[in-house]
Design a protein around this motif. Structure first.
Motif, PDB file in Angstrom:
ATOM      1  N   HIS A 178       0.806  -1.218   0.000  1.00 45.16           N
ATOM      2  CA  HIS A 178       0.000   0.000   0.000  1.00 45.16           C
ATOM      3  C   HIS A 178       0.843   1.274   0.000  1.00 45.16           C
ATOM      4  O   HIS A 178       0.287   2.377   0.022  1.00 45.16           O
ATOM      5  CB  HIS A 178      -0.922   0.006   1.215  1.00 45.16           C
ATOM      6  N   ILE A 179       2.155   1.111  -0.021  1.00 45.59           N
ATOM      7  CA  ILE A 179       3.038   2.277  -0.019  1.00 45.59           C
ATOM      8  C   ILE A 179       3.317   2.680  -1.464  1.00 45.59           C
ATOM      9  O   ILE A 179       4.009   1.981  -2.200  1.00 45.59           O
ATOM     10  CB  ILE A 179       4.366   1.970   0.714  1.00 45.59           C
ATOM     11  N   ASN A 180       2.739   3.796  -1.881  1.00 45.14           N
ATOM     12  CA  ASN A 180       2.950   4.302  -3.237  1.00 45.14           C
ATOM     13  C   ASN A 180       2.963   5.826  -3.194  1.00 45.14           C
ATOM     14  O   ASN A 180       2.801   6.430  -2.120  1.00 45.14           O
ATOM     15  CB  ASN A 180       1.874   3.770  -4.193  1.00 45.14           C
ATOM     16  N   ASP A 181       3.148   6.454  -4.335  1.00 45.96           N
ATOM     17  CA  ASP A 181       3.256   7.917  -4.373  1.00 45.96           C
ATOM     18  C   ASP A 181       2.036   8.596  -3.757  1.00 45.96           C
ATOM     19  O   ASP A 181       2.160   9.583  -3.019  1.00 45.96           O
ATOM     20  CB  ASP A 181       3.431   8.393  -5.822  1.00 45.96           C
ATOM     21  N   THR A 182       0.859   8.063  -4.044  1.00 48.45           N
ATOM     22  CA  THR A 182      -0.376   8.691  -3.557  1.00 48.45           C
ATOM     23  C   THR A 182      -0.509   8.572  -2.046  1.00 48.45           C
ATOM     24  O   THR A 182      -0.766   9.564  -1.346  1.00 48.45           O
ATOM     25  CB  THR A 182      -1.600   8.051  -4.237  1.00 48.45           C
ATOM     26  N   THR A 183      -0.333   7.349  -1.522  1.00 45.51           N
ATOM     27  CA  THR A 183      -0.513   7.160  -0.079  1.00 45.51           C
ATOM     28  C   THR A 183       0.595   7.839   0.720  1.00 45.51           C
ATOM     29  O   THR A 183       0.343   8.376   1.807  1.00 45.51           O
ATOM     30  CB  THR A 183      -0.565   5.666   0.281  1.00 45.51           C
ATOM     31  N   GLN A 206       9.142  -4.209  -1.466  1.00 42.83           N
ATOM     32  CA  GLN A 206       9.642  -3.779  -0.161  1.00 42.83           C
ATOM     33  C   GLN A 206      10.697  -2.685  -0.313  1.00 42.83           C
ATOM     34  O   GLN A 206      10.652  -1.651   0.366  1.00 42.83           O
ATOM     35  CB  GLN A 206      10.229  -4.977   0.588  1.00 42.83           C
ATOM     36  N   LYS A 207      11.630  -2.906  -1.218  1.00 40.06           N
ATOM     37  CA  LYS A 207      12.705  -1.933  -1.424  1.00 40.06           C
ATOM     38  C   LYS A 207      12.153  -0.600  -1.912  1.00 40.06           C
ATOM     39  O   LYS A 207      12.586   0.469  -1.460  1.00 40.06           O
ATOM     40  CB  LYS A 207      13.723  -2.487  -2.426  1.00 40.06           C
ATOM     41  N   ARG A 208      11.197  -0.658  -2.846  1.00 41.86           N
ATOM     42  CA  ARG A 208      10.606   0.581  -3.366  1.00 41.86           C
ATOM     43  C   ARG A 208       9.873   1.337  -2.265  1.00 41.86           C
ATOM     44  O   ARG A 208       9.955   2.570  -2.182  1.00 41.86           O
ATOM     45  CB  ARG A 208       9.650   0.266  -4.523  1.00 41.86           C
ATOM     46  N   ALA A 209       9.157   0.605  -1.418  1.00 42.07           N
ATOM     47  CA  ALA A 209       8.396   1.252  -0.342  1.00 42.07           C
ATOM     48  C   ALA A 209       9.326   1.965   0.632  1.00 42.07           C
ATOM     49  O   ALA A 209       9.090   3.121   1.008  1.00 42.07           O
ATOM     50  CB  ALA A 209       7.553   0.207   0.389  1.00 42.07           C
ATOM     51  N   ILE A 210      10.394   1.293   1.037  1.00 37.57           N
ATOM     52  CA  ILE A 210      11.333   1.891   1.994  1.00 37.57           C
ATOM     53  C   ILE A 210      12.014   3.118   1.388  1.00 37.57           C
ATOM     54  O   ILE A 210      12.163   4.159   2.040  1.00 37.57           O
ATOM     55  CB  ILE A 210      12.372   0.845   2.441  1.00 37.57           C
ATOM     56  N   LYS A 211      12.401   3.006   0.120  1.00 39.16           N
ATOM     57  CA  LYS A 211      13.062   4.127  -0.553  1.00 39.16           C
ATOM     58  C   LYS A 211      12.119   5.316  -0.704  1.00 39.16           C
ATOM     59  O   LYS A 211      12.518   6.477  -0.507  1.00 39.16           O
ATOM     60  CB  LYS A 211      13.569   3.675  -1.924  1.00 39.16           C
ATOM     61  N   LEU A 212      10.858   5.050  -1.025  1.00 37.28           N
ATOM     62  CA  LEU A 212       9.881   6.125  -1.188  1.00 37.28           C
ATOM     63  C   LEU A 212       9.610   6.820   0.143  1.00 37.28           C
ATOM     64  O   LEU A 212       9.511   8.057   0.206  1.00 37.28           O
ATOM     65  CB  LEU A 212       8.583   5.554  -1.766  1.00 37.28           C
ATOM     66  N   LEU A 213       9.515   6.057   1.205  1.00 40.28           N
ATOM     67  CA  LEU A 213       9.312   6.647   2.528  1.00 40.28           C
ATOM     68  C   LEU A 213      10.536   7.455   2.956  1.00 40.28           C
ATOM     69  O   LEU A 213      10.405   8.529   3.553  1.00 40.28           O
ATOM     70  CB  LEU A 213       9.006   5.547   3.550  1.00 40.28           C
ATOM     71  N   GLU A 214      11.714   6.949   2.632  1.00 37.31           N
ATOM     72  CA  GLU A 214      12.944   7.682   2.947  1.00 37.31           C
ATOM     73  C   GLU A 214      12.970   9.027   2.216  1.00 37.31           C
ATOM     74  O   GLU A 214      13.318  10.063   2.803  1.00 37.31           O
ATOM     75  CB  GLU A 214      14.157   6.847   2.551  1.00 37.31           C
ATOM     76  N   LYS A 215      12.588   9.014   0.964  1.00 36.71           N
ATOM     77  CA  LYS A 215      12.564  10.237   0.159  1.00 36.71           C
ATOM     78  C   LYS A 215      11.644  11.284   0.773  1.00 36.71           C
ATOM     79  O   LYS A 215      11.888  12.494   0.652  1.00 36.71           O
ATOM     80  CB  LYS A 215      12.112   9.897  -1.266  1.00 36.71           C
ATOM     81  N   ASN A 216      10.599  10.829   1.469  1.00 44.13           N
ATOM     82  CA  ASN A 216       9.620  11.742   2.051  1.00 44.13           C
ATOM     83  C   ASN A 216       9.791  11.913   3.562  1.00 44.13           C
ATOM     84  O   ASN A 216       8.888  12.392   4.244  1.00 44.13           O
ATOM     85  CB  ASN A 216       8.209  11.249   1.732  1.00 44.13           C
ATOM     86  N   ASN A 217      10.961  11.507   4.059  1.00 45.62           N
ATOM     87  CA  ASN A 217      11.321  11.719   5.470  1.00 45.62           C
ATOM     88  C   ASN A 217      10.343  11.071   6.448  1.00 45.62           C
ATOM     89  O   ASN A 217      10.011  11.639   7.495  1.00 45.62           O
ATOM     90  CB  ASN A 217      11.439  13.219   5.770  1.00 45.62           C
ATOM     91  N   ILE A 218       9.877   9.880   6.098  1.00 46.43           N
ATOM     92  CA  ILE A 218       9.028   9.099   6.999  1.00 46.43           C
ATOM     93  C   ILE A 218       9.829   7.900   7.485  1.00 46.43           C
ATOM     94  O   ILE A 218      10.363   7.131   6.681  1.00 46.43           O
ATOM     95  CB  ILE A 218       7.735   8.640   6.294  1.00 46.43           C
ATOM     96  N   ASN A 219       9.930   7.767   8.779  1.00 45.50           N
ATOM     97  CA  ASN A 219      10.738   6.703   9.369  1.00 45.50           C
ATOM     98  C   ASN A 219      10.056   5.344   9.252  1.00 45.50           C
ATOM     99  O   ASN A 219       8.829   5.253   9.141  1.00 45.50           O
ATOM    100  CB  ASN A 219      11.021   7.006  10.840  1.00 45.50           C
TER     101      ASN A 219
END
Length: 451
Positions: free
Chosen positions: A286-291, A327-340
Motif C-alpha cells: 500500500h506504499i505508493n506515491d499517492t498514499t 519492499q525496497k521501493r516502499a522503503i526508498k519512497l518513505l525515505e525520500k519523504n522523510n518518513i521513518n
C-alpha cells in the motif's frame, strides 16, 4: 449472578520472557474498550484497570488484594499466560470469578476451561457487549461469544462481531495518562511528539480477510472501520481534553482499505504541524506515491512494515503477498519523504534453510544503509494458537498429540519443534544468525521476540 466490583488486567509477562523495548507508553485499549462500554451504559459498578505497562507484578497483586473484586477480566498472551493462571488462582482465593479474553484465549477457547478450573468464562473475539451482559447477570446461554462451564460440561455460544471498530467512545480518564506520557519521554526514538495516544480506528486485517493471512498470524478475521468523520471528532476532543499531540493507531494495516484511508485523509480538520501520526502498521503493497503524499501531509513519523524475509520463496511460503522489489521501493519512497520505518523480520519461516537465512541477514544489513530505518525487530518463528502455522503443528503426525490439548507452552520448546519439523536448518543456526544480527548497528535496535 451480577457483578459490581470489576478488575481488568493486562497481566505481567512471565519470568523467562524479555520485556518489550517500547513498553510503558501504550495505553491498554483492550481494557479501556471494555471499561468504557460499561461506563457509557450507566451500569453502576466499580472498575479498576491494572496494566503491566505501568505497574509491577507486586503492585498488581497488592492492589487486587485491597480492591477485592468479584469479577476479574484478564487478557493474556503466550508471554503472560503463566502469570495469568497465577493471578486467577489468587482471585479464586478471594471468591472472585475469572474471565479471559483476547486473541490467545479466543484461539484456545474451551481447552482452557477444560484444563483450568480457576477460569470460569472465556469471551471470544469482540468483548464489549458480552462482557457487559455478563456483569449484568444475563443468562450465560444467551450471551454471544461466551464459553462457560456448567457442571461437568462446557458450552460454547455463537459468535457475533461488532459492526465497527469502536462501539463506545474510549474514556482515557479511566487510566493515569501522565504515567504513559512520562514513560514515552524516555523513548530514544520519540520524534517531535511528547503526548502520543494509543488509538483505535479499525480492527482486523483486510489481507487476512482475503487470504486467511500470513502463516504466523493469529489475529482475528473480519475487518471493521470507524466512520472517519467520527474518528477526527474523537481526535479533536482528545486534543482538547488531554493535550495529545499524536496518535499511535493499533490497526493491523492502516492503509489496508484505501477508500477508508482516503476518506480519513480528506476529512482531517483543524490539522496542523503540531499534531501528527506517531506510529501505524502497514503492508508494503500500500506504499505508493499517492498514499505516501497523504501520510506526509498527515505528519506521519513512523510506519512499521512487516518485511519478514530476504528470500522470495520464503515470502511465498508465508503467504506474505508482496515481493522484495516492492519492499525496497516502499522503503526508498518513505525515505525520500522523510518518513521513518521500523522493520519486522521472522527467522524460521516455513522452508527456511541456510541459504535463505543468509539472504535475510544480508538483506537486513543492506537495508540499514537507509537513513530512515529506526528499528529492526527480528523474531524467531513461534506458531501461536489461532495461526495457520499452529494448525500445521496440530496436523503433524509427530506433534499433534503433544499440542492438541495444551493451553500452556514452553516457548523455546515450541519454537524448536517448529524449526525441526518445518525448516531445513537447525534451531542453533537460527540463534547464531540472530546473534550476528544483534551486532549490526548501534543506533538501530534489533529486538528478539516471538512471531
Amino acid at each position: 449472578m451480577s457483578f459490581r466490583r470489576i478488575a481488568l488486567i493486562n497481566p505481567p509477562i512471565d519470568e523467562d520472557r524479555i520485556r518489550c523495548i517500547d513498553a510503558g507508553h501504550w495505553q491498554p485499549l483492550n481494557l479501556l474498550a471494555l471499561a468504557s462500554h460499561i461506563k457509557h451504559s450507566d451500569y453502576e459498578c466499580d472498575i479498576v484497570i491494572y496494566d503491566q505497562e505501568i505497574m509491577s507484578k507486586d503492585e498488581i497483586y497488592h492492589s487486587l488484594a485491597n480492591f477485592q473484586p468479584d469479577l476479574v477480566g484478564i487478557s493474556p498472551n503466550i508471554d503472560s499466560y503463566q502469570q495469568t493462571i497465577h493471578i486467577a488462582k489468587l482471585c479464586k482465593a478471594i471468591n472472585a470469578k475469572v474471565v479471559l479474553g483476547g486473541n490467545y484465549a479466543s484461539s484456545l477457547g474451551s481447552r482452557i476451561l477444560f484444563n483450568r478450573k480457576e477460569i470460569d468464562y472465556i469471551i471470544k473475539r469482540d468483548g464489549e457487549i458480552p462482557f457487559l451482559e455478563l456483569i449484568k447477570g444475563k443468562s450465560l446461554a444467551n450471551i454471544k461469544n461466551v464459553i462457560y462451564r456448567q457442571g461437568n460440561n462446557i458450552f460454547e455460544n455463537d459468535l457475533a462481531y461488532n459492526n465497527s471498530a469502536t462501539i463506545s467512545e474510549i474514556d482515557y480518564s479511566l487510566v493515569d495518562l501522565e504515567k504513559y506520557f512520562n514513560n514515552y519521554a524516555l523513548n530514544r526514538n520519540k520524534g517531535p511528539f511528547n503526548r502520543p495516544l494509543a488509538f483505535l480506528s479499525q480492527r482486523g486485517c483486510v489481507w487476512k480477510d482475503k487470504t486467511g493471512g500470513c502463516t504466523f498470524c493469529s489475529r482475528e478475521l473480519i475487518s471493521r472501520f470507524d466512520n472517519t468523520k467520527q474518528v477526527w471528532n474523537r481526535i479533536r476532543k482528545l486534543k482538547e481534553q488531554f493535550s495529545i499531540d499524536a496518535i499511535m493507531d493499533v490497526g493491523d494495516d492502516f492503509l489496508g482499505n484505501l477508500d477508508w484511508f482516503t476518506s480519513f485523509y480528506e476529512n482531517k480538520t483543524n490539522f496542523n504541524d503540531e499534531f501528527g501520526i506517531r506510529f501505524i502498521y502497514s503492508r508494503v503493497n500500500h506504499i505508493n506515491d499517492t498514499t505516501v503524499k497523504m501520510l506526509k501531509d498527515l505528519n506521519t513519523f513512523e510506519i512499521f512494515l512487516g518485511i519478514e524475509s530476504g528470500d522470495q520463496s520464503i515470502l511465498k511460503n508465508t503467504i506474505k503477498g508482496n515481493t522484495i522489489d516492492q519492499q525496497k521501493r516502499a522503503i526508498k519512497l518513505l525515505e525520500k519523504n522523510n518518513i521513518n520505518v521500523a522493520l519486522g523480520f521472522v527467522l524460521g519461516l516455513p522452508g527456511e534453510n541456510r541459504k535463505t537465512l543468509e539472504a535475510t541477514s544480508n538483506y537486513i544489513e543492506s537495508l540499514l544503509n537507509h537513513t530512515n530505518i529506526t528499528e529492526v525487530v527480528v523474531s524467531i518463528m513461534t506458531p501461536l494458537p489461532g495461526s495457520p502455522s499452529y494448525d500445521l503443528m496440530l496436523d503433524h503426525n509427530k506433534l499433534g498429540h503433544k499440542y492438541l490439548n495444551s493451553d500452556m507452552y514452553d516457548l523455546i520448546d515450541l519454537q524448536k519443534d517448529w524449526v525441526n519439523n518445518f525448516c531445513d536448518v537447525s534451531f542453533d543456526e537460527i540463534i547464531h544468525i540472530s546473534h550476528k544480527l544483534n551486532q549490526l548497528k548501534d543506533n538501530v535496535t534489533v529486538e528478539f521476540d516471538y512471531a
